[in-house]
Write an enzyme that holds these catalytic residues in place. Structure first.
Site, PDB file in Angstrom:
ATOM      1  N   HIS A 154      -0.352 -10.204  -4.687  1.00 48.65           N
ATOM      2  CA  HIS A 154       0.634  -9.888  -5.726  1.00 48.65           C
ATOM      3  C   HIS A 154       0.864 -11.115  -6.581  1.00 48.65           C
ATOM      4  CE1 HIS A 154       2.613 -11.110  -2.006  1.00 48.65           C
ATOM      5  NE2 HIS A 154       3.534 -11.705  -2.735  1.00 48.65           N
ATOM      6  N   ASP A 178      10.380  -6.674  -8.557  1.00 47.17           N
ATOM      7  CA  ASP A 178      10.628  -7.229  -7.228  1.00 47.17           C
ATOM      8  C   ASP A 178      12.007  -6.777  -6.758  1.00 47.17           C
ATOM      9  OD1 ASP A 178       9.366  -9.959  -5.602  1.00 47.17           O
ATOM     10  OD2 ASP A 178      11.376  -9.257  -5.098  1.00 47.17           O
ATOM     11  N   HIS A 191      -6.083  -2.552  -1.076  1.00 45.76           N
ATOM     12  CA  HIS A 191      -5.517  -3.583  -0.197  1.00 45.76           C
ATOM     13  C   HIS A 191      -6.454  -4.784  -0.100  1.00 45.76           C
ATOM     14  CE1 HIS A 191      -2.988  -5.196   3.012  1.00 45.76           C
ATOM     15  NE2 HIS A 191      -4.120  -5.619   3.554  1.00 45.76           N
ATOM     16  N   CYS A 216       0.843  -1.201   0.000  1.00 51.25           N
ATOM     17  CA  CYS A 216       0.000   0.000   0.000  1.00 51.25           C
ATOM     18  C   CYS A 216       0.882   1.256   0.000  1.00 51.25           C
ATOM     19  CB  CYS A 216      -0.926   0.008   1.213  1.00 51.25           C
ATOM     20  SG  CYS A 216      -2.355  -1.094   1.059  1.00 51.25           S
TER      21      CYS A 216
HETATM   22  P1  5GP Z   1       5.695 -13.407  -1.285  1.00 54.76           P
HETATM   23  O1  5GP Z   1       6.774 -14.137  -0.535  1.00 54.76           O
HETATM   24  O2  5GP Z   1       4.726 -12.742  -0.332  1.00 54.76           O
HETATM   25  O3  5GP Z   1       5.013 -14.219  -2.326  1.00 54.76           O
HETATM   26  O4  5GP Z   1       6.451 -12.280  -2.110  1.00 54.76           O
HETATM   27  C1  5GP Z   1       6.741 -11.025  -1.616  1.00 54.76           C
HETATM   28  C2  5GP Z   1       7.731 -10.404  -2.587  1.00 54.76           C
HETATM   29  O5  5GP Z   1       7.786  -9.025  -2.326  1.00 54.76           O
HETATM   30  C3  5GP Z   1       9.154 -10.953  -2.435  1.00 54.76           C
HETATM   31  O6  5GP Z   1       9.575 -11.509  -3.684  1.00 54.76           O
HETATM   32  C4  5GP Z   1       9.974  -9.717  -2.055  1.00 54.76           C
HETATM   33  O7  5GP Z   1      11.239  -9.699  -2.656  1.00 54.76           O
HETATM   34  C5  5GP Z   1       9.103  -8.579  -2.539  1.00 54.76           C
HETATM   35  N1  5GP Z   1       9.233  -7.354  -1.770  1.00 54.76           N
HETATM   36  C6  5GP Z   1       9.153  -7.246  -0.420  1.00 54.76           C
HETATM   37  N2  5GP Z   1       9.292  -5.961  -0.041  1.00 54.76           N
HETATM   38  C7  5GP Z   1       9.470  -5.250  -1.192  1.00 54.76           C
HETATM   39  C8  5GP Z   1       9.673  -3.855  -1.450  1.00 54.76           C
HETATM   40  O8  5GP Z   1       9.724  -2.998  -0.565  1.00 54.76           O
HETATM   41  N3  5GP Z   1       9.810  -3.491  -2.752  1.00 54.76           N
HETATM   42  C9  5GP Z   1       9.748  -4.403  -3.776  1.00 54.76           C
HETATM   43  N4  5GP Z   1       9.903  -3.927  -5.010  1.00 54.76           N
HETATM   44  N5  5GP Z   1       9.563  -5.719  -3.559  1.00 54.76           N
HETATM   45  C10 5GP Z   1       9.419  -6.135  -2.286  1.00 54.76           C
HETATM   46 ZN    ZN Z   2      -1.776  -3.326   1.100  1.00 55.35          ZN
END
Ligand code: 5GP
Ligand code: ZN
Length: 126
Positions: free
Chosen positions: A104, A34, A50, A11
């Site tokens: 996401h 990412d 959200h 968010c």
């Molecule tokens: P999940 O593990 O929830 O499927 O994926 C979360 C993703 O968000 C991870 O691949 C992580 O690298 C990415 N991520 C987490 N924090 C940030 C951020 O502040 N900026 C960006 N661009 N990616 C993020």
């Molecule tokens: Zn959110």
């Protein structure tokens, strides 16, 4: 329509409070690189609103859910991988290792992937 969670990192990216390498935005979704890529091309496609996970999607989210899917080929084309191929993965819940609780889709590509992507089941394809 916009519902934001002040404690949610995605968010904050939507609101511009945290910088991100944004590659696509429309009235429903945002896509950005990412921060910790696991493939040569790795983007996240998120709803502006959200929604914690796919488990929280309801009938009022039909348009945004469709827009997330429709954004995938747009982002892939921009990254030059729509022809070579890509995946769109939605980690949901503990077994999937979901770590950010704002929906996401991980769009990954730019290299040959293995299938299936599950522990102990990898077969790989040349
Ligand atoms: P999940 O593990 O929830 O499927 O994926 C979360 C993703 O968000 C991870 O691949 C992580 O690298 C990415 N991520 C987490 N924090 C940030 C951020 O502040 N900026 C960006 N661009 N990616 C993020
Ligand atoms: Zn959110």
């Amino acid at each position: 329509m916009t519902h934001s969670d002040p404690n949610c990192i995605f968010c904050k990216i939507v609101e511009g409070e945290i910088p991100a390498d944004i590659v696509y935005r429309d009235e429903h979704v945002l896509a950005f690189r990412d921060i910790n890529p696991v493939a040569p091309e790795h983007f996240l496609i998120i709803p502006l609103r959200h929604i914690a996970s796919l488990n929280e999607l309801d009938s009022s989210d039909t348009v945004v859910a469709g827009r997330i899917l429709q954004a995938a080929p747009v982002v892939a084309r921009k990254a030059g991988i729509s022809g070579s191929g890509y995946r769109l993965v939605f980690n949901t819940g503990p077994d999937s290792l979901q770590s950010v609780f704002h929906i996401h889709g991980h769009l990954t590509g730019g290299e040959r992937m293995g299938w299936p992507p599950f522990p102990g089941k990898a077969v790989g394809h040349g």
